[in-house]
Design an enzyme around this catalytic site. Structure first.
Site, mmCIF file in Angstrom:
data_model
loop_
_atom_site.group_PDB
_atom_site.id
_atom_site.type_symbol
_atom_site.label_atom_id
_atom_site.label_comp_id
_atom_site.label_asym_id
_atom_site.label_seq_id
_atom_site.Cartn_x
_atom_site.Cartn_y
_atom_site.Cartn_z
ATOM 1 N N GLY A 21 0.802 -1.209 0.000
ATOM 2 C CA GLY A 21 0.000 0.000 0.000
ATOM 3 C C GLY A 21 0.837 1.262 0.000
ATOM 4 C CD GLU A 176 1.369 -19.764 -0.688
ATOM 5 O OE1 GLU A 176 0.586 -19.425 -1.593
ATOM 6 O OE2 GLU A 176 2.052 -18.951 -0.033
ATOM 7 C CG ASP A 306 -2.285 -6.425 5.649
ATOM 8 O OD1 ASP A 306 -2.979 -6.464 4.621
ATOM 9 O OD2 ASP A 306 -1.298 -7.165 5.828
ATOM 10 C CB ALA A 323 -0.954 -7.682 -1.867
#
Length: 460
Positions: A21, A176, A306, A323
């Site tokens: 951001g 992940e 966030d 994001a």
């Protein structure tokens, strides 16, 4: 005051944080009649979605970091100061930092998020996390240090604890890193540790909710679990961690998994600053903002990404900590700031959902697009690689990541499993320091609810 910043006839916009951001906002203000001052504790932009690959040795740290000053070289209205931010003094329109006070006309908080330990002190003290590059490097060193120690011990229980890895949190980060560790166990470690019986190495993915990748589609949840099962990861759903001490990860008062390696990816808090109105701070430390990203009760303080809790009719619990949200809010706020300077009324923000994805291992990924579009497997994996390659900052980083990915796809010989700086978690505190401890302690107990999708998480 102002830490040697030049005097300008234009209003000063101070941006705290160079995550997705903050980076986007500063770029969008390049031609605006304002002075842009960015403050960050690091002098680089960190591409958080790939931190897990640094932690598992697939990428080197400098592949996902890019110097702030190099990003903005040539942007004449941009100035950077490296500092820790201590708070906001609203009465004097100043930002309090470790290098002195910085005056602002407009303040934008893009401070991102911190790890949420849900008030469990033993986990905060003993577990590892991957919210920053130092975290990722520490985790990488610590895991390989434990492998080396496992070669030396003759105690079977101690060896099992050194080899076991417990990942807590079934969001994209947990999925992940679990998949990456399973691939490492299959393709990499047999070459590095031929004398070790790697069938003893167990990888656990523990999720408090009933499914992995909670907010994603049911198809993605099922596909991700099936991929992890195929990789030999033991997935435990509806399981909440109670404490972690003495090499034991307790999921009940008496039942535990023996491990010296716990990776905590179960939740995040916003990163609000002292000095903001208490009424604007939510339960999870995010800052309540309106549809212009103005902080509740303020006229010249904004929050994006966030840390911003923007409630809409479609998302009454607030926009997700992703994001794309941070980047879209940044672009919209840049336009709104210029409208304010022209004396015009700002426009409301509308989030465009572009979908979400998660990679499990090579050739295995899941992708959810708007209107119920879902695909997986090799196509999903290629899509994930392409999107993340495009989003990386800097041509060099893109090329290094591409080469490393190509090399690791055809070979398991990448030389990134280096213990350059040995790590002792008993001596080194989390790089977020007291702020993380205070936020975790102020959060209610860990409840068995699904992990939020944080991919790709950002520093606001």
């Amino acid at each position: 005051m102002d830490t040697n910043l030049p005097v300008s006839a234009h209003p000063r916009v101070v941006i705290v944080g160079c995550g997705f951001g903050g980076l986007k906002l500063a770029q969008e203000l390049a031609d605006a009649p304002v002075q842009v001052v960015m403050v960050d504790r690091n002098n680089y932009h960190n591409f958080q979605p790939l931190l897990y690959q640094v932690a598992t040795g697939a990428l080197e740290a400098d592949s996902i970091a890019y110097p702030v000053r190099k990003i903005f070289a040539g942007q004449k209205n941009f100035f950077f100061r490296m500092a820790d931010v201590k708070g906001v003094a609203k009465a004097t329109n100043t930002l309090e930092t470790s290098i002195g006070d910085i005056r602002y006309d407009y303040l934008v908080l893009a401070t991102g998020s911190l790890t949420n330990f849900f008030g469990i002190e033993s986990i905060e003290k003993n577990a590892m996390q991957i919210k920053s590059i130092p975290n990722a490097l520490n985790l990488r060193s610590f895991i390989f240090q434990n492998f080396e120690q496992a070669l030396l011990t003759t105690d079977p229980e101690e060896k099992q604890a050194l080899l076991n890895i417990v990942v807590v949190g079934g969001g994209p980060t947990g999925v992940e890193i679990s998949g990456s560790l399973a691939e490492m166990r299959k393709h990499v470690l047999p070459n590095d540790y031929p004398e070790m019986d790697l069938t003893q190495m167990q990888i656990f993915l523990v999720e408090a909710g009933p499914a992995l990748l909670g907010p994603m589609s049911k198809a993605s949840q099922e596909d991700a679990k099936r991929y992890l099962d195929e990789l030999g990861v033991e997935v435990r759903l509806n399981t909440a961690m109670k404490k972690y001490e003495n090499g034991r990860a307790y999921y009940s008062d008496t039942e535990f998994i023996p491990t010296e390696n716990m990776v905590w990816a179960a939740g995040v808090n916003g990163s609000a600053l002292p000095g903001l109105p208490e009424a604007a701070i939510t339960r999870n430390k995010r800052i309540t903002v309106n549809l212009w990203n103005q902080v509740q009760g303020e006229t010249n303080i904004f929050a994006i990404g966030d840390v911003a809790n923007m409630v809409t009719e479609e998302m009454p619990r607030g926009l997700p900590m992703l994001a794309p949200v941070a980047q879209q809010q940044a672009a919209h706020l840049a336009a709104n700031l210029q409208r304010i300077l022209r004396g015009e009324t700002p426009k409301d923000f509308k989030y465009l959902d572009k979908g979400v994805m998660a990679i499990v291992s090579r050739n295995k990924a899941v992708v959810d697009l708007p209107k119920g579009v879902h695909f997986k497997g090799f196509l999903g994996w290629l899509s994930w690689l392409f999107i993340h390659l495009i989003l990386l900052v800097g041509f060099r980083n893109k090329m290094v990541a591409l080469v490393d990915w190509a090399f690791s796809y055809f070979s398991s010989g990448q030389a990134l499993r280096l213990i350059i700086r040995p790590f002792n978690k008993r001596d080194v505190k989390d790089d977020k320091g007291k702020k993380a401890a205070e936020q975790a302690a102020a959060t209610p107990e860990y409840n068995p609810t699904p992990s939020a999708v944080q991919q790709p998480a950002s520093a606001g």
